[in-house]
Design an enzyme around this catalytic site. Structure first.
Site, short mmCIF file in Angstrom:
data_model
loop_
_atom_site.label_atom_id
_atom_site.label_comp_id
_atom_site.label_asym_id
_atom_site.label_seq_id
_atom_site.Cartn_x
_atom_site.Cartn_y
_atom_site.Cartn_z
N SER A 170 83.83 10.43 40.61
CA SER A 170 84.94 11.41 40.95
C SER A 170 86.29 10.83 41.53
CB SER A 170 84.62 12.22 42.22
OG SER A 170 83.14 12.74 42.00
N GLU B 42 70.15 9.97 37.87
CA GLU B 42 70.42 10.69 38.84
C GLU B 42 70.09 11.99 39.17
OE1 GLU B 42 74.81 10.63 39.64
OE2 GLU B 42 74.80 11.78 41.56
C1 LIG Z 1 77.58 14.83 49.62
C2 LIG Z 1 78.36 14.52 48.53
C3 LIG Z 1 78.15 13.11 47.87
C4 LIG Z 1 79.02 13.05 47.04
N1 LIG Z 1 78.74 11.63 46.33
C5 LIG Z 1 79.44 11.13 45.33
C6 LIG Z 1 79.43 9.80 44.84
O1 LIG Z 1 78.81 9.17 45.43
N2 LIG Z 1 80.07 9.65 43.78
C7 LIG Z 1 81.04 10.33 43.21
O2 LIG Z 1 81.71 10.01 42.28
N3 LIG Z 1 81.06 11.62 43.50
C8 LIG Z 1 80.37 12.06 44.44
N4 LIG Z 1 80.42 13.30 44.84
C9 LIG Z 1 81.31 14.22 44.20
C10 LIG Z 1 80.83 15.42 43.36
O3 LIG Z 1 80.05 14.68 42.28
C11 LIG Z 1 81.63 16.32 43.30
O4 LIG Z 1 82.04 17.11 44.33
C12 LIG Z 1 81.23 17.36 42.14
O5 LIG Z 1 81.40 16.83 40.81
C13 LIG Z 1 82.33 18.57 42.04
O6 LIG Z 1 83.63 18.23 42.01
P1 LIG Z 1 84.63 18.79 43.00
O7 LIG Z 1 84.35 18.56 44.68
O8 LIG Z 1 86.04 18.32 42.82
O9 LIG Z 1 84.55 20.42 42.57
P2 LIG Z 1 85.33 21.10 41.74
O10 LIG Z 1 85.27 20.48 40.31
O11 LIG Z 1 87.10 21.31 42.12
O12 LIG Z 1 84.61 22.56 41.64
C14 LIG Z 1 85.02 23.41 42.53
C15 LIG Z 1 83.93 24.72 42.12
O13 LIG Z 1 84.48 25.15 41.02
C16 LIG Z 1 83.38 25.14 40.28
N5 LIG Z 1 83.72 24.91 38.65
C17 LIG Z 1 84.53 23.79 38.29
N6 LIG Z 1 84.69 23.82 36.85
C18 LIG Z 1 84.02 24.91 36.57
C19 LIG Z 1 83.72 25.54 35.20
N7 LIG Z 1 84.42 24.96 34.15
N8 LIG Z 1 83.12 26.68 35.26
C20 LIG Z 1 82.52 27.15 36.22
N9 LIG Z 1 82.77 26.58 37.46
C21 LIG Z 1 83.30 25.60 37.58
C22 LIG Z 1 82.46 24.00 40.65
O14 LIG Z 1 80.96 24.23 40.08
C23 LIG Z 1 82.35 24.27 42.05
O15 LIG Z 1 81.52 25.13 42.50
C24 LIG Z 1 79.57 13.71 46.02
C25 LIG Z 1 79.66 15.15 46.63
C26 LIG Z 1 79.11 15.57 47.91
C27 LIG Z 1 79.43 16.88 48.10
#
Ligand SMILES: Cc1cc2nc3c(=O)[nH]c(=O)nc-3n(C[C@H](O)[C@H](O)[C@H](O)COP(=O)(O)OP(=O)(O)OC[C@H]3O[C@@H](n4cnc5c(N)ncnc54)[C@H](O)[C@@H]3O)c2cc1C
Lengths: 247, 378
Positions: free
Chosen positions: B132, B247
């Site tokens: 991310s 994962e």
């Molecule tokens: C506790 C925790 C640990 C984590 N650890 C790691 C880590 O170690 N390394 C790492 O790289 N990442 C990590 N992450 C990040 C995690 O992988 C991301 O939070 C996740 O991929 C979503 O990205 P975002 O938070 O930017 O949400 P966004 O991408 O901004 O999405 C927000 C919402 O919109 C929805 N959405 C987005 N696009 C679409 C679509 N095309 N259609 C429908 N809905 C959509 C999503 O499902 C979500 O509900 C962690 C997250 C958490 C909460």
């Protein structure tokens, strides 16, 4: 899958498809008998088919898949347990769970096929994300029902299976809720007609959900058993159900 | 249509002995506080990780040449489900043992393997996942952190975010853009970045409970030797998505709230309360089913098949389950009851952290999209 099971599936599948929901028992029964299916669970020594519970899973699941009108699972179970006995109720709960698993897979197949064909707003319904997400949810439920039924069949083959049967029926019952709801929703009005095949599956799914123990019955029974054993036994009991040396 | 073909799992003969070993170790060195035992694969306890390493319970399936123990995938599965069910604090090594180690063994050059893999197996080296970025969440193919070639070296510039455990990790496997001007899935590569390399800095992100589990990670002119490239240049997308199968498939995707369930059983015992009994029954049925599903995915991985679709299904169902437990317990239990104190504490902790369950490792919506593709809808 073992060879005999594959053979069994290859025998039952086309026959059940042909008989379907509507074949009258006068016509269906002789054909089922010809394959020995009513005696599926009766030991070979007693002139039966000698099938085990994984064999039964396959046959019952296919009966559900094709919404077989004749209650073959009830006939087959009736040959090994008397109606009214507690064991009969459990075995029938397993049978219904297996049928539910099959019927859910069939309804999912119908739904996926339909949304790939039906076009609205200039594209197939299946291209809309909302439709995709509901069907994905449905698929997970169908998968869970199938796995739970498999777990119960394995447990029956090992011996004591009360926990697994309760679980399978409970899990299948829960899956019916989402499965029937999504299947009807994505079909729109066509699914609500007598002419279209969905109702053969969903009307049976609704009925099976109530039969041989509803959610309240099985969750209370299972919950009381787990609670009586206590928190510290829950996980060790769970693993002991599958670990080789403990069997 | 059958989307999840179940085959009976042959549990290893060694399972009972392994379980005893893990249970004894957790009883002696694990965590006692029930709140800290919930969601325990995020709780880093390096001492505990080293104990597991000493006991031969990390890197279990890896070659002995690299410090592994050449045991079967299902033996490893037995150990990890035991650890999670008991709420052992496995957070320090979890990612390294689950995905970084296997990835290094599969794709790493000899230098990378020698440097990291034996240390992971000893419970001494921990890893974090650099996917991310601030602008790349669900849309992971938009990553912008870059790797630029400079003679024999690679120079990394950019930023990662939400990096679990970056502050306790020794290295990160990062997905970065290694070809200038490339777009989307093309031109990405994976790099192994030591967290103590000059130019790497870690800034904590405190979560809503006040805990420090994830971080921002910055790369400023980070110079890495050519050997830091993992696998093949430009193949990063394929490599990273294959890693996601590992994962997503494990028992950590349904066991985060197991401790709360067990506290519920403890609370219900002797009460003869039909509401509690029904809730216990429903949750027990679900746990059992998920265990069958999760193990069946592990068995497929062990046979060398790719159960990517099944793994996403287990994750989706599992996350919904572990997320629902705190809500259902809250709805059913009277927390005014003094006896319910422990239950209340665990429940409130999990209510607060459970929103993350359907985000980490891929959000519910993205996971369902993958399942929809598996159904032939996309
Ligand atoms: C506790 C925790 C640990 C984590 N650890 C790691 C880590 O170690 N390394 C790492 O790289 N990442 C990590 N992450 C990040 C995690 O992988 C991301 O939070 C996740 O991929 C979503 O990205 P975002 O938070 O930017 O949400 P966004 O991408 O901004 O999405 C927000 C919402 O919109 C929805 N959405 C987005 N696009 C679409 C679509 N095309 N259609 C429908 N809905 C959509 C999503 O499902 C979500 O509900 C962690 C997250 C958490 C909460």
């Amino acid at each position: 899958m073992s060879d005999t099971r594959r053979m069994l599936a290859e025998m039952a599948d086309p026959l059940f498809a042909e008989l379907g929901p509507d074949a009258p028992s006068e016509r269906a029964l002789p054909q089922l008998e010809e394959l020995g299916l009513p005696l599926l669970l009766v030991p070979e020594a007693k002139g039966g088919f000698g099938g085990d519970w994984l064999d039964a899973l396959i046959v019952f699941r296919l009966a559900g898949y094709h919404a077989l009108g004749v209650d073959l699972p009830a006939i087959a179970v009736g040959k090994v347990a008397g109606a009214g006995e507690e064991q009969h109720q459990s075995l029938m709960a397993f049978a219904r769970a297996a049928q539910i698993a099959g019927a859910l897979d069939a309804a999912l197949g119908l739904a996926v096929g339909y949304v790939n064909e039906r076009e609205q707003f200039g594209r197939p319904l299946g291209k809309f994300q909302a439709v995709q997400q509901s069907l994905a949810t449905f698929a997970c439920e169908a998968a869970a029902a199938n796995c739970a039924a498999m777990g119960a069949a394995q447990a029956l083959n090992r011996g004591a299976a009360q926990f697994e049967i309760a679980t399978a029926k409970l899990r299948a019952n829960r899956a019916v809720e989402i499965g029937t709801t999504v299947a009807h929703q994505v079909h729109g009005a066509i699914g609500f007609t007598q002419e279209y095949a969905l109702h053969h599956l969903t009307r049976r799914l609704w009925q099976w959900r109530s039969e041989y123990g509803n959610d309240a019955h099985w969750s209370r029974r299972l919950g009381s058993a787990v609670t009586a054993r206590g928190a510290d036994r829950f996980w060790p009991d769970l693993t002991a159900r599958t670990d080789p040396a403990c069997r | 249509m059958q989307t999840f073909v179940t085959e009976p799992v042959d549990w290893p003969d060694t399972a009972p002995a392994l379980r005893e070993q893990v249970r004894a170790l957790v009883a002696e060195h694990g965590e006692r506080d029930p709140v800290r035992r919930a969601n325990s694969w995020t709780k880093a306890a390096p001492q505990f990780s080293r104990k597991l390493g000493e006991a031969g319970l990390l890197g279990m399936t890896w070659p002995t040449e690299y410090g592994g123990h050449e045991r079967s995938q299902l033996e490893r599965y037995v150990v990890i489900e035991e650890l999670l069910a008991a709420g052992a604090p496995v957070g320090a090594h979890w990612i390294a043992d689950r995905q970084s180690g296997p990835l290094l063994l599969r794709l790493g050059n000899e230098e990378l393997k020698r440097r990291w893999v034996p240390a992971i197996a000893r419970g001494e080296a921990y890893a974090c996942i650099g996917l991310s970025e601030p602008g790349s969440g669900s849309d992971l193919a938009s990553v912008r952190t870059t790797a630029r070639r400079d003679g024999d070296e690679w120079i990394i510039e950019g930023q990662k975010v939400w990096t679990t455990g970056a502050h306790v990790s020794h290295f990160m496997i990062a997905l970065v853009r290694s070809e200038a001007g490339s777009e989307r899935q093309a031109g990405l590569s994976q790099f192994v970045i030591p967290m103590d390399a000059p130019g790497v800095s870690v800034k904590p992100i405190i979560d809503l409970t006040g805990a420090h589990e994830f971080n921002e990670v910055f790369f400023e002119d980070v110079r890495l030797p050519a050997s830091a490239l993992l696998g093949t240049e430009g193949e990063g997308w394929k490599q990273a998505t294959a890693e996601l199968s590992l994962e997503r498939s494990g028992p950590e995707r349904y066991l985060s709230s197991m401790v709360l369930f067990l506290e519920l059983v403890r609370h219900a015992q002797g009460k003869d309360d039909p509401v509690l009994a029904q809730l216990v029954g429903r949750l027990a049925a679900e746990a059992w089913t998920l265990r069958l599903m999760s193990a069946s995915v592990a068995a497929k991985l062990a046979r060398g098949e790719d159960p990517a679709l099944e793994a996403t299904m287990v994750k989706d169902l599992g996350n919904s389950y572990e997320q629902a437990i705190p809500q259902l317990v809250q709805a059913a239990v009277d927390f005014g009851d003094a006896e319910a104190e422990v239950l209340r504490a665990v429940c409130f902790y999990l209510l607060q952290v459970s929103p993350s369950f359907s985000l980490r490792g891929g959000t519910r919506e993205i996971i369902k999209g993958i399942i929809a593709r598996g159904l032939g809808l996309r």
